[in-house]
Design a protein around this motif. Structure first.
Motif, mmCIF file in Angstrom:
data_model
loop_
_atom_site.group_PDB
_atom_site.id
_atom_site.type_symbol
_atom_site.label_atom_id
_atom_site.label_comp_id
_atom_site.label_asym_id
_atom_site.label_seq_id
_atom_site.Cartn_x
_atom_site.Cartn_y
_atom_site.Cartn_z
ATOM 1 N N ILE A 135 106.110 17.173 48.476
ATOM 2 C CA ILE A 135 104.974 16.694 47.676
ATOM 3 C C ILE A 135 105.338 16.683 46.191
ATOM 4 N N ILE A 136 105.958 17.770 45.714
ATOM 5 C CA ILE A 136 106.327 17.865 44.292
ATOM 6 C C ILE A 136 107.394 16.822 43.955
ATOM 7 N N GLU A 137 108.332 16.627 44.863
ATOM 8 C CA GLU A 137 109.359 15.599 44.638
ATOM 9 C C GLU A 137 108.712 14.221 44.483
ATOM 10 N N SER A 138 107.771 13.914 45.353
ATOM 11 C CA SER A 138 107.087 12.628 45.282
ATOM 12 C C SER A 138 106.302 12.493 43.981
ATOM 13 N N GLU A 139 105.605 13.582 43.584
ATOM 14 C CA GLU A 139 104.856 13.576 42.324
ATOM 15 C C GLU A 139 105.787 13.329 41.145
ATOM 16 N N MET A 140 106.913 14.018 41.152
ATOM 17 C CA MET A 140 107.874 13.902 40.065
ATOM 18 C C MET A 140 108.437 12.486 39.966
ATOM 19 N N LYS A 141 108.914 11.948 41.070
ATOM 20 C CA LYS A 141 109.551 10.637 41.051
ATOM 21 C C LYS A 141 108.552 9.531 40.683
ATOM 22 N N THR A 142 107.342 9.665 41.183
ATOM 23 C CA THR A 142 106.316 8.672 40.828
ATOM 24 C C THR A 142 106.018 8.713 39.333
ATOM 25 N N THR A 143 105.902 9.937 38.787
ATOM 26 C CA THR A 143 105.637 10.102 37.365
ATOM 27 C C THR A 143 106.774 9.534 36.523
ATOM 28 N N ILE A 144 108.006 9.853 36.900
ATOM 29 C CA ILE A 144 109.161 9.427 36.111
ATOM 30 C C ILE A 144 109.347 7.917 36.168
ATOM 31 N N GLU A 145 109.201 7.332 37.333
ATOM 32 C CA GLU A 145 109.366 5.880 37.452
ATOM 33 C C GLU A 145 108.344 5.139 36.583
ATOM 34 N N ALA A 146 107.105 5.603 36.623
ATOM 35 C CA ALA A 146 106.064 4.975 35.800
ATOM 36 C C ALA A 146 106.357 5.183 34.311
ATOM 37 N N PHE A 147 106.855 6.351 33.968
ATOM 38 C CA PHE A 147 107.210 6.684 32.588
ATOM 39 C C PHE A 147 108.300 5.750 32.062
ATOM 40 N N VAL A 148 109.374 5.560 32.822
ATOM 41 C CA VAL A 148 110.488 4.706 32.385
ATOM 42 C C VAL A 148 110.052 3.250 32.284
ATOM 43 N N ASN A 204 113.077 30.144 49.000
ATOM 44 C CA ASN A 204 111.705 30.627 49.110
ATOM 45 C C ASN A 204 110.668 29.516 49.113
ATOM 46 N N HIS A 205 111.090 28.259 49.026
ATOM 47 C CA HIS A 205 110.139 27.155 48.945
ATOM 48 C C HIS A 205 109.772 26.601 50.318
ATOM 49 N N CYS A 206 108.525 26.231 50.452
ATOM 50 C CA CYS A 206 108.055 25.546 51.652
ATOM 51 C C CYS A 206 108.484 24.080 51.563
ATOM 52 N N GLN A 207 109.109 23.564 52.603
ATOM 53 C CA GLN A 207 109.646 22.202 52.572
ATOM 54 C C GLN A 207 108.540 21.171 52.333
ATOM 55 N N GLU A 208 107.387 21.389 52.939
ATOM 56 C CA GLU A 208 106.291 20.434 52.769
ATOM 57 C C GLU A 208 105.842 20.367 51.314
ATOM 58 N N VAL A 209 105.816 21.529 50.639
ATOM 59 C CA VAL A 209 105.432 21.571 49.226
ATOM 60 C C VAL A 209 106.483 20.881 48.371
ATOM 61 N N VAL A 210 107.758 21.138 48.651
ATOM 62 C CA VAL A 210 108.840 20.498 47.901
ATOM 63 C C VAL A 210 108.745 18.982 48.024
ATOM 64 N N HIS A 231 99.638 27.270 49.977
ATOM 65 C CA HIS A 231 100.757 28.179 49.758
ATOM 66 C C HIS A 231 101.959 27.376 49.244
ATOM 67 N N VAL A 232 102.724 27.994 48.368
ATOM 68 C CA VAL A 232 103.924 27.365 47.804
ATOM 69 C C VAL A 232 105.187 27.869 48.493
ATOM 70 N N PHE A 233 105.143 29.111 48.954
ATOM 71 C CA PHE A 233 106.356 29.745 49.446
ATOM 72 C C PHE A 233 106.326 29.970 50.956
ATOM 73 N N GLU A 234 107.526 30.035 51.519
ATOM 74 C CA GLU A 234 107.693 30.379 52.930
ATOM 75 C C GLU A 234 107.436 31.878 53.112
ATOM 76 N N SER A 235 106.889 32.237 54.237
ATOM 77 C CA SER A 235 106.700 33.657 54.544
ATOM 78 C C SER A 235 107.841 34.196 55.396
ATOM 79 N N HIS A 236 108.720 33.305 55.845
ATOM 80 C CA HIS A 236 109.860 33.722 56.662
ATOM 81 C C HIS A 236 110.948 32.652 56.545
ATOM 82 N N LYS A 237 112.039 32.869 57.234
ATOM 83 C CA LYS A 237 113.158 31.912 57.237
ATOM 84 C C LYS A 237 113.568 31.534 55.814
ATOM 85 N N LEU A 238 113.935 32.527 55.029
ATOM 86 C CA LEU A 238 114.324 32.278 53.649
ATOM 87 C C LEU A 238 115.742 31.709 53.595
ATOM 88 N N VAL A 239 115.855 30.436 53.909
ATOM 89 C CA VAL A 239 117.148 29.777 54.001
ATOM 90 C C VAL A 239 117.212 28.632 52.996
#
Length: 429
Positions: free
Chosen positions: A217-230, A209-215, A193-201
């Motif tokens: 993971i995506i943050e880590s994916e993004m930063k790893t990709t960008i660092e390797a790219f640069v 609407n984002h699940c913190q655990e998913v965010v 699941h990508v989204f929270e089903s409650h506590k829309l804060v």
């Protein structure tokens, strides 16, 4: 997508704050100074001129050069390196830089009162169209093509200061990646699941609407990709650090800084794409990240090029260093010009009861002096007890192709003086 010049377009300058109040130089002065009376021709289209028009003939003359597509230009080599690195991403090219306000601002959730919408910062063709100020102006176009991972490279236009690192036209690359419930990055961690089903804060670390655990993971994916790219583009394991940032179209957001020439410099912006932005494009079940990086800044570091104007030169001494190269070749630019600078100052009293914006003067100087202008900056300003305001500007002239004489520079300088005296009604000091 995001601004690489340390938020120049969002900077809270005095002239921008005044512009928000609705003040501006007279339309007559603008039109006669910038050379367009009734319409302006850009590529294959004519656009009516109105009170919002602030583009100049000099800027229009650069439209269509497409340096990032021209073999022999270092921006082309850098673009090819980016395409090879993101080889699994869709690649989009948008040749026409004229976009409507919805594409450049509204679709990106940029508020109506945001300073980036002001004439002080953005080139307006007229009240309905601008020269894109970022590649994100085409983000909706790419998303509507059902692309889940894409790269877009294009020329972008901003009214800015003049020096070796800034130009009214530069090039930007945007990379964009979406994830869904069945993405391997989530499934491998047992998440479906990508989204929270409650506590829309909304918090500093996630959207409503984002699940913190998913965010995370995506943050880590993004930063790893960008660092390797640069690191791949700069050919070295250069020191890096992430700094929290703000952009209207991502949350949370970060800037990546690299340690270069004994200083930390911002190299790109990035973040988790605002979900409302995706919803507006008809995408409801994805989460994604985006990055925006300026090609000139990266190329200047990659090839050790000292002046941003060099990218626009037709000098064979410059282009020959890159014309037979491959995108993976390690090239160190060899200087082609040792011509000295010529420095002229201009001082005047500003016209009373008329708003004065430094960017208007910078554009005027660039429009008259063209590529002979290396730098323009305010070196003195003060207000008398009677309320008279004085500005002194230092204009640095230099050509990379030949030695300038004081006499020919004086001709250009006098043209600038005559224009601001006759049309903008300043009084020389």
């Amino acid at each position: 997508m995001l601004n690489q010049f340390k938020r120049k377009i969002w900077s809270q300058k005095t002239c921008v704050l005044n512009a928000i109040k609705g003040h501006h130089l007279s339309t007559k002065a603008k039109e006669s100074g910038f050379g367009f009376k009734e319409s302006v021709h850009i590529l294959d289209n004519n656009y009516a001129v109105d009170d919002w028009t602030n583009i100049t003939p000099k800027v229009v003359s650069l439209i269509g050069r497409n340096l990032y597509l021209k073999k022999g230009n270092p921006l082309y080599l850098l673009s090819e390196a980016i395409r090879h690195y993101f080889k699994d991403y869709d690649f989009f090219v948008f040749a026409d830089p004229v976009v409507d306000l919805k594409s450049n601002f509204d679709s990106l959730l940029i508020p109506k009162d945001h300073v980036s919408r002001q004439k002080s910062d953005t080139y307006y063709v007229n009240k309905d169209y601008v020269l894109r100020s970022h590649t994100s102006a085409h983000q909706n176009h790419c998303l509507h093509k059902k692309s889940t991972a894409f790269v877009c490279i294009a020329d972008v236009y901003r009214r800015d200061e003049i020096d070796r690192r800034h130009h009214s036209v530069f090039h930007q690359c945007e990379a964009f990646r979406l994830y869904h419930n069945n993405s391997p990055q989530l499934i491998s961690r047992g998440i479906n699941h990508v989204f929270e089903s409650h506590k829309l804060v909304r918090t500093d670390s996630k959207q409503e609407n984002h699940c913190q655990e998913v965010v995370d993971i995506i943050e880590s994916e993004m930063k790893t990709t960008i660092e390797a790219f640069v690191r791949n583009l700069l050919w070295e394991d250069i020191p890096m650090r992430w700094v929290s940032a703000y952009f209207p179209f991502t949350h949370p957001s970060w800037e990546l800084e690299i340690y270069h020439n004994n200083d930390w410099i911002e190299i790109l912006g990035s973040g988790i794409v605002e979900h409302k932005l995706l919803q507006n494009a008809g995408i409801n079940d994805n989460i994604g990240w985006a990055l925006g990086i300026g090609l000139e800044r990266l190329a200047m570091i990659r090839y050790q090029i000292p002046d941003i104007r060099l990218f626009w030169t037709n000098d064979s001494g410059f282009l020959s260093q890159f014309e037979s190269a491959c995108h993976s070749d390690k090239i160190v630019y060899k200087p082609i010009s040792s011509h000295p600078q010529l420095i002229f100052d201009i001082s005047f009293w500003l016209p009373q009861q008329v708003f004065w914006c430094c960017n208007d003067f910078y554009d005027l100087v660039r429009n008259i002096g063209g590529d002979l202008i290396e730098q323009v900056k305010v070196i003195d300003e003060y207000t008398t007890k009677e309320g008279k305001k004085s500005h002194t500007y230092r204009i640095v002239y230099r050509s990379h192709e030949r030695m300038l004489s004081k006499d020919e520079v004086n001709v250009v300088h006098k043209q600038i003086e005559r224009y601001v005296t006759d049309e903008w009604k300043v009084a020389m000091r």
